[in-house]
Design an enzyme around this catalytic site. Structure first.
Site, PDB file in Angstrom:
ATOM      1  N   TYR A  25       0.841  -1.201   0.000  1.00 48.67           N
ATOM      2  CA  TYR A  25       0.000   0.000   0.000  1.00 48.67           C
ATOM      3  C   TYR A  25       0.884   1.262   0.000  1.00 48.67           C
ATOM      4  CZ  TYR A  25      -3.110   3.608   1.926  1.00 48.67           C
ATOM      5  OH  TYR A  25      -3.791   4.780   2.149  1.00 48.67           O
ATOM      6  N   SER A 107      -3.894  12.422   8.429  1.00 46.94           N
ATOM      7  CA  SER A 107      -4.800  12.199   7.296  1.00 46.94           C
ATOM      8  C   SER A 107      -6.235  11.996   7.782  1.00 46.94           C
ATOM      9  CB  SER A 107      -4.340  10.942   6.552  1.00 46.94           C
ATOM     10  OG  SER A 107      -5.358  10.460   5.712  1.00 46.94           O
ATOM     11  N   GLN A 128      -5.332  16.995   7.669  1.00 47.09           N
ATOM     12  CA  GLN A 128      -5.626  16.957   6.232  1.00 47.09           C
ATOM     13  C   GLN A 128      -7.079  16.551   6.013  1.00 47.09           C
ATOM     14  OE1 GLN A 128      -5.783  13.539   4.561  1.00 47.09           O
ATOM     15  NE2 GLN A 128      -6.645  14.536   2.753  1.00 47.09           N
ATOM     16  N   TYR A 130     -10.018  15.539   3.139  1.00 45.47           N
ATOM     17  CA  TYR A 130     -10.424  15.249   1.768  1.00 45.47           C
ATOM     18  C   TYR A 130     -11.694  16.050   1.514  1.00 45.47           C
ATOM     19  CZ  TYR A 130      -7.049  11.633   0.667  1.00 45.47           C
ATOM     20  OH  TYR A 130      -5.892  10.963   0.369  1.00 45.47           O
ATOM     21  N   THR A 156      -6.733  18.478   0.518  1.00 48.01           N
ATOM     22  CA  THR A 156      -6.195  17.707  -0.614  1.00 48.01           C
ATOM     23  C   THR A 156      -7.169  17.786  -1.782  1.00 48.01           C
ATOM     24  OG1 THR A 156      -5.006  16.263   0.879  1.00 48.01           O
ATOM     25  CG2 THR A 156      -5.388  15.418  -1.347  1.00 48.01           C
ATOM     26  N   ARG A 165      -4.466   1.392  -8.022  1.00 46.42           N
ATOM     27  CA  ARG A 165      -3.192   0.731  -7.706  1.00 46.42           C
ATOM     28  C   ARG A 165      -3.432  -0.774  -7.804  1.00 46.42           C
ATOM     29  NH1 ARG A 165      -3.619   4.759  -3.880  1.00 46.42           N
ATOM     30  NH2 ARG A 165      -4.294   3.259  -2.319  1.00 46.42           N
ATOM     31  N   LYS A 252      -3.249  21.194  -1.083  1.00 45.82           N
ATOM     32  CA  LYS A 252      -2.283  20.166  -1.473  1.00 45.82           C
ATOM     33  C   LYS A 252      -2.730  19.433  -2.734  1.00 45.82           C
ATOM     34  CE  LYS A 252      -0.271  15.880   0.371  1.00 45.82           C
ATOM     35  NZ  LYS A 252      -1.002  14.792  -0.269  1.00 45.82           N
ATOM     36  N   HIS A 276       0.492  13.512  -5.222  1.00 45.70           N
ATOM     37  CA  HIS A 276       0.025  12.470  -4.316  1.00 45.70           C
ATOM     38  C   HIS A 276       1.004  11.282  -4.312  1.00 45.70           C
ATOM     39  CE1 HIS A 276      -3.941  11.977  -2.162  1.00 45.70           C
ATOM     40  NE2 HIS A 276      -3.361  10.833  -1.858  1.00 45.70           N
ATOM     41  N   ARG A 279       0.352   8.515  -6.887  1.00 45.35           N
ATOM     42  CA  ARG A 279      -0.734   7.558  -6.619  1.00 45.35           C
ATOM     43  C   ARG A 279      -2.024   7.932  -7.330  1.00 45.35           C
ATOM     44  NH1 ARG A 279       0.698   4.630  -2.007  1.00 45.35           N
ATOM     45  NH2 ARG A 279      -1.339   4.404  -1.056  1.00 45.35           N
TER      46      ARG A 279
END
Ligand SMILES: Cc1cc2nc3c(=O)[nH]c(=O)nc-3n(C[C@H](O)[C@H](O)[C@H](O)COP(=O)(O)O)c2cc1C
Length: 389
Positions: A25, A107, A128, A130, A156, A165, A252, A276, A279
Site C-alpha cells: 500500500y 490524514s 488533512q 479530503y 487535498t 493501484r 495540497k 500524491h 498515486r
C-alpha cells in the site's frame, strides 16, 4: 539489528516486518507507476554546486512553515492507514515529529482519530481533509480539528476520483479488507507486527467509523468511501472550506501554474506542489519538475511547499534551493514507522536532517534560508515539462 544509515535501510526492514498488503500500500503508485518512479529519479538530474574554504561553523536548518517554527523545513505528509504499519502509528509518528520539532499532518483516512492524536501530543498538529460531499460531516471534522487545537488544515484537491493501484486490488486491500488466502498466509508470518496489533483497539478509520452518517462499524465503510468523495468539487467549494475552517489553509495537490493561481485566489496560506506521491494521475510529470514553473507563477504571492519522491536530505536541499519554502515526506517516514515504530520515524528524521546539514555545508551554506538557485546546476529545460531532460 543492521546498521541503519539511509532511508533505504528502513524501507528494507519495513518490507520484512509488515504484512505485504500494507507494505505494498505504501510502496506503490497508480497504474504503471511511472510518476511514482520519476518522482524519485528526477532529483538526480539536478546537481549540486560544491564550494570550499567557506566557514561552515554554526550551521542552522531552522526555518518556518506557515509562520510556525520548525527544526528543519520537512513536515510529515498526511498518509492514510499509517496505523496499520505499526500499532497506533499516527500517535507514534506525531510524537516523533513533535520531539524533533517538525509538523505532523494527520490524514482524514488515519487509523487513530484526531482526538487520539491530540490526547497523546502537546503541540498543535495539522489536519488533512479530503473534499467530501457531506457538508455536515465536513463541518464536524473542522469542529473536531479546532477542538483538537490543529493549527492548520491541509485540503487535498487531487482525489475526487481514485487512481487505481494494481497491488492493492490484488492484495484485497479495501475498506474493509477482503483477505485472500495468500494475504492470510503472509499475515501469519508477521508475528511481532500481529502481536502489536492485538494490543491496540485502533484498527479502523478512527475519523470515520462512528462519526460519518451510517458508518457504525467497519463493514459499512466500503459503501461510505464509494460515495463520500465530491466528484463535482470546484474552486467555489474550496473557498467555502476556507470560510468553514476560519484558520490557516494549505492546498495540497497542485501540479499546474493555472491551478496554483486559483489556489492563491481562494486565499490559500500555502500550496503543496504534489502529485500524491504518484498515486493518482500516472503519467503526470514528477513534482520536482513542476516546481519551477509553479514558483514562477505564484512564488511571490503564497508560500510554496513541495512533496514527492524525497528519500534524502539532498532531495530536500534541491527542492529548497529551487525555491520551495517547505517540504513533506510521506513514504520515508512510513518506512521508519513500519521498521521500528516511533523510534523509526525519529531515525528517518535524523537521517534526513544529517544529510541536509552536511550537504548544505559542502555547498558552502550555513543557513537553510539562504539556499537558492546559486547552489544548483539545473539542466536547461528541466522546469519545462515539455522538454525531456
Ligand atoms: C501510503 C500513502 C497514503 C497516502 N494517503 C494520503 C492521504 O490520506 N491524504 C493525502 O492528502 N495524501 C496522502 N498520500 C500522499 C502523501 O501525502 C504525499 O503527497 C506523498 O506521500 C509524497 O510522496 P513521497 O511518499 O514520495 O514522499 C499518501 C501517500 C502514501 C504513500
Amino acid at each position: 539489528m543492521p546498521v541503519i544509515t539511509r532511508i533505504e535501510d528502513l524501507r528494507c526492514i519495513h518490507e520484512r516486518r509488515v504484512p505485504r498488503m500494507f507494505y505494498d500500500y505504501v510502496e506503490s503508485g497508480s497504474w504503471t507507476e511511472q510518476t511514482f518512479r520519476e518522482n524519485t529519479t528526477d532529483f538526480s538530474h539536478i546537481r549540486l554546486r560544491q564550494r570550499v574554504a567557506v566557514d561552515m561553523s554554526g550551521r542552522s536548518t531552522r526555518s518556518r512553515m506557515i509562520g510556525e517554527a520548525v527544526a528543519m523545513p520537512v513536515a510529515l505528509a498526511p498518509v492514510g492507514l499509517t496505523g496499520m504499519q505499526s500499532a497506533d502509528g499516527e500517535i507514534k509518528a506525531a510524537r516523533a515529529a513533535e520531539a524533533f520539532g517538525v509538523p505532523f499532518t494527520l490524514s482524514t483516512m488515519s487509523i487513530c482519530s484526531i482526538e487520539d492524536v491530540a490526547e497523546h501530543t502537546t503541540k498543535p498538529f495539522w489536519f488533512q481533509v479530503y473534499t467530501l460531499k457531506d457538508d455536515d460531516f465536513m463541518a464536524r471534522l473542522f469542529e473536531r480539528a479546532r477542538a483538537a487545537r490543529c493549527s492548520a488544515i491541509v485540503v487535498t484537491v487531487d482525489l475526487q476520483v481514485l487512481g487505481q493501484r494494481h497491488k492493492d486490488l490484488k492484495n484485497g486491500l479495501s475498506a474493509p479488507p477482503k483477505l485472500t488466502v495468500k494475504s492470510i498466509a503472509d499475515l501469519m508470518t508477521k508475528i511481532p507486527w500481529g502481536l502489536e496489533m492485538l494490543g491496540t483497539r485502533r484498527r479502523f478509520f478512527g475519523n470515520i467509523v462512528g462519526h460519518a452518517k451510517g458508518v457504525t462499524d467497519p463493514s459499512s465503510l466500503s459503501t461510505w468511501t464509494a460515495e463520500a468523495f465530491d466528484v463535482s468539487l470546484d474552486w467555489k467549494r474550496i473557498a467555502r472550506f476556507k470560510d468553514m475552517w476560519g484558520g490557516k489553509m494549505i492546498i495540497k495537490g497542485i501540479m499546474d501554474p493555472e491551478d496554483a493561481r486559483r489556489a492563491v485566489d481562494v486565499g490559500a496560506d500555502a500550496i503543496v506542489v504534489s502529485n500524491h506521491g504518484g498515486r493518482q494521475l500516472d503519467g503526470a510529470v514528477s513534482s520536482i519538475r513542476m516546481l519551477p514553473s509553479i514558483l514562477d507563477a505564484v512564488g511571490d504571492q503564497v508560500e510554496v511547499h513541495f512533496d514527492g519522491g524525497i528519500r534524502s536530505g539532498q532531495d530536500v536541499l534541491k527542492a529548497l534551493a529551487l525555491g520551495a519554502r517547505g517540504t513533506y515526506i510521506g513514504r520515508a517516514y512510513n518506512y521508519g514507522l513500519g521498521a521500528m515504530g516511533e523510534q523509526g520515524v525519529t531515525r528517518a528524521l535524523e537521517i534526513i536532517h544529517k544529510e541536509l546539514d552536511i550537504t548544505m555545508a559542502l555547498c558552502g551554506e550555513t543557513d537553510v534560508a539562504r539556499l537558492g538557485l546559486h547552489n544548483l546546476y539545473v539542466p536547461q529545460g528541466f522546469g519545462d515539462p515539455t522538454v525531456l531532460v
